[in-house]
Design an enzyme around this catalytic site. Structure first.
Site, PDB file in Angstrom:
ATOM      1  N   SER A   1       3.336  16.508   7.423  1.00 34.51           N
ATOM      2  CA  SER A   1       3.174  17.041   6.065  1.00 34.51           C
ATOM      3  C   SER A   1       1.732  17.433   5.773  1.00 34.51           C
ATOM      4  CB  SER A   1       3.617  16.004   5.033  1.00 34.51           C
ATOM      5  OG  SER A   1       2.857  14.815   5.175  1.00 34.51           O
TER       6      SER A   1
ATOM      7  N   ARG B   1      13.829   5.514  10.505  1.00 35.06           N
ATOM      8  CA  ARG B   1      12.894   5.956   9.461  1.00 35.06           C
ATOM      9  C   ARG B   1      12.709   7.459   9.577  1.00 35.06           C
ATOM     10  NH1 ARG B   1       8.794   6.591   6.235  1.00 35.06           N
ATOM     11  NH2 ARG B   1       6.743   7.231   6.984  1.00 35.06           N
ATOM     12  N   ILE B   2      12.810   8.164   8.460  1.00 35.55           N
ATOM     13  CA  ILE B   2      12.566   9.605   8.415  1.00 35.55           C
ATOM     14  C   ILE B   2      11.493   9.850   7.354  1.00 35.55           C
ATOM     15  CG2 ILE B   2      14.701  10.510   9.392  1.00 35.55           C
ATOM     16  CD1 ILE B   2      15.884  10.634   6.606  1.00 35.55           C
ATOM     17  N   GLY B   3      10.272   9.999   7.808  1.00 36.44           N
ATOM     18  CA  GLY B   3       9.162  10.049   6.872  1.00 36.44           C
ATOM     19  C   GLY B   3       8.192  11.170   7.145  1.00 36.44           C
TER      20      GLY B   3
ATOM     21  N   ARG C   1       7.907  18.138   0.572  1.00 30.58           N
ATOM     22  CA  ARG C   1       8.104  16.844   1.223  1.00 30.58           C
ATOM     23  C   ARG C   1       9.471  16.262   0.864  1.00 30.58           C
ATOM     24  NH1 ARG C   1       2.821  13.695   1.997  1.00 30.58           N
ATOM     25  NH2 ARG C   1       1.180  15.239   1.799  1.00 30.58           N
TER      26      ARG C   1
ATOM     27  N   ARG D   1      15.428  -1.182  -8.841  1.00 36.92           N
ATOM     28  CA  ARG D   1      14.070  -0.629  -8.774  1.00 36.92           C
ATOM     29  C   ARG D   1      14.068   0.872  -8.456  1.00 36.92           C
ATOM     30  NH1 ARG D   1       9.806  -4.571  -8.002  1.00 36.92           N
ATOM     31  NH2 ARG D   1      10.659  -6.672  -8.157  1.00 36.92           N
TER      32      ARG D   1
ATOM     33  N   ASP E   1       1.382   7.269   9.673  1.00 36.01           N
ATOM     34  CA  ASP E   1       2.268   7.011   8.542  1.00 36.01           C
ATOM     35  C   ASP E   1       1.890   5.638   7.983  1.00 36.01           C
ATOM     36  OD1 ASP E   1       3.491   5.160  10.346  1.00 36.01           O
ATOM     37  OD2 ASP E   1       5.471   5.545   9.483  1.00 36.01           O
ATOM     38  N   MET E   2       2.762   5.015   7.182  1.00 37.51           N
ATOM     39  CA  MET E   2       2.411   3.730   6.588  1.00 37.51           C
ATOM     40  C   MET E   2       3.518   2.683   6.718  1.00 37.51           C
ATOM     41  SD  MET E   2       0.292   4.889   3.169  1.00 37.51           S
ATOM     42  CE  MET E   2      -0.613   3.347   3.085  1.00 37.51           C
TER      43      MET E   2
ATOM     44  N   HIS F   1      16.571  -7.190  -4.283  1.00 26.91           N
ATOM     45  CA  HIS F   1      16.153  -5.798  -4.126  1.00 26.91           C
ATOM     46  C   HIS F   1      17.308  -4.859  -3.819  1.00 26.91           C
ATOM     47  CE1 HIS F   1      13.263  -8.755  -2.356  1.00 26.91           C
ATOM     48  NE2 HIS F   1      12.519  -8.257  -3.323  1.00 26.91           N
TER      49      HIS F   1
ATOM     50  N   ARG G   1      14.419  11.595  -1.644  1.00 27.31           N
ATOM     51  CA  ARG G   1      14.824  12.220  -0.395  1.00 27.31           C
ATOM     52  C   ARG G   1      16.149  11.637   0.087  1.00 27.31           C
ATOM     53  NH1 ARG G   1      10.633  11.311   3.751  1.00 27.31           N
ATOM     54  NH2 ARG G   1       9.326  12.260   2.166  1.00 27.31           N
TER      55      ARG G   1
END
Length: 245
Positions: free
Chosen positions: A204, A88-90, A218, A44, A180-181, A5, A25
């Site tokens: 968001s 993480r920046i989400g 976003r 990917r 979030d996920m 990956h 992003r």
């Protein structure tokens, strides 16, 4: 080196990696905030870049959507590429009535409906939490910049389109700020690898007021979150250098 990956080689990736879900992003951050940029991954289309921000070497790479994707990329960064810190920046959907679009949430803890922790065969329920040093540093940065920031529990959910329409109400009544996920998988992977992680989210959508940002907003509009994460990376490096003296 390299994995199925990630085509990066030894030394290509900095000790601190910022991880937005969206690889576009990641490219936006590289193009607008970093200098001397090199691209270390395109497998990917999960773009990864390393560059310099205010004298600090930092990397940024997409994580994809959901906990399986975050689990793969964070595990490889920690174990194969010897990364120490992942931020993480989400984006997130707000539960809390006091949150507004573009507010920043720092995930002190991450509840989850995922079965991700089952792999560890623990004798109880694990509580995924942020690294305190990362959390405090990011909070201090956001406060100094006068950004609207809130710290607390978030939810990492496996389900975006939930067939049970009552779940948000039940998480909200427990004081969970937003959903979030990816955050729980990141925190659990960091704990298992004895590394460090923090989730910084920008609101968001507000799930109770029907407010939402566009896809373009976003991708490019989360500048306060980006700047908070980048400055956190700088302070981590400066503190590490001071400790080495």
């Amino acid at each position: 080196m390299g994995t199925p990956h990630n085509e990066a080689q030894t030394g290509d990736i900095a000790k601190t990696v910022l991880m937005p879900g969206d690889p576009l992003r990641a490219k936006y951050i590289a193009d607008n905030y970093l200098t001397d940029v090199s691209c270390f991954n395109t497998v990917r289309n999960m773009s990864g870049f390393t560059g310099i921000y205010n004298g600090c070497r930092v990397s940024v790479m997409g994580s994809g959507m959901g906990m399986p994707s975050m689990g793969i990329y964070s595990y490889e960064l920690y174990n194969v590429y010897d990364v120490d810190n992942i931020i993480r920046i989400g984006s997130a959907g707000a539960f809390d009535d006091d949150l507004n679009l573009m507010d920043i949430v720092l995930g002190m803890g991450s509840c989850t409906d995922s079965n991700f922790a089952a792999q560890y065969n623990l004798p109880g329920i694990y509580a995924p939490i942020a690294d305190f040093t990362l959390l405090k540093t990011a909070y201090d940065v956001a406060e100094e910049k006068h950004f609207s920031v809130k710290v607390g529990n978030v939810l990492a959910s496996d389900v975006f389109y939930n067939d049970d329409t009552t779940v948000n109400d039940r998480w909200k009544k427990m004081g969970v700020l937003a959903v979030d996920m990816e955050s729980a998988a990141l925190y659990m992977t960091a704990a298992r690898c004895r590394k460090h992680a923090l989730t910084i989210l920008t609101i968001s959508d507000h799930l109770y007021r029907g407010e939402k940002l566009s896809a373009q907003e976003r991708q490019t509009g989360f500048t306060k979150m980006m700047e908070t994460a980048l400055e956190t990376a700088v302070r981590l490096q400066n503190n590490r250098q001071m400790e080495a003296l």
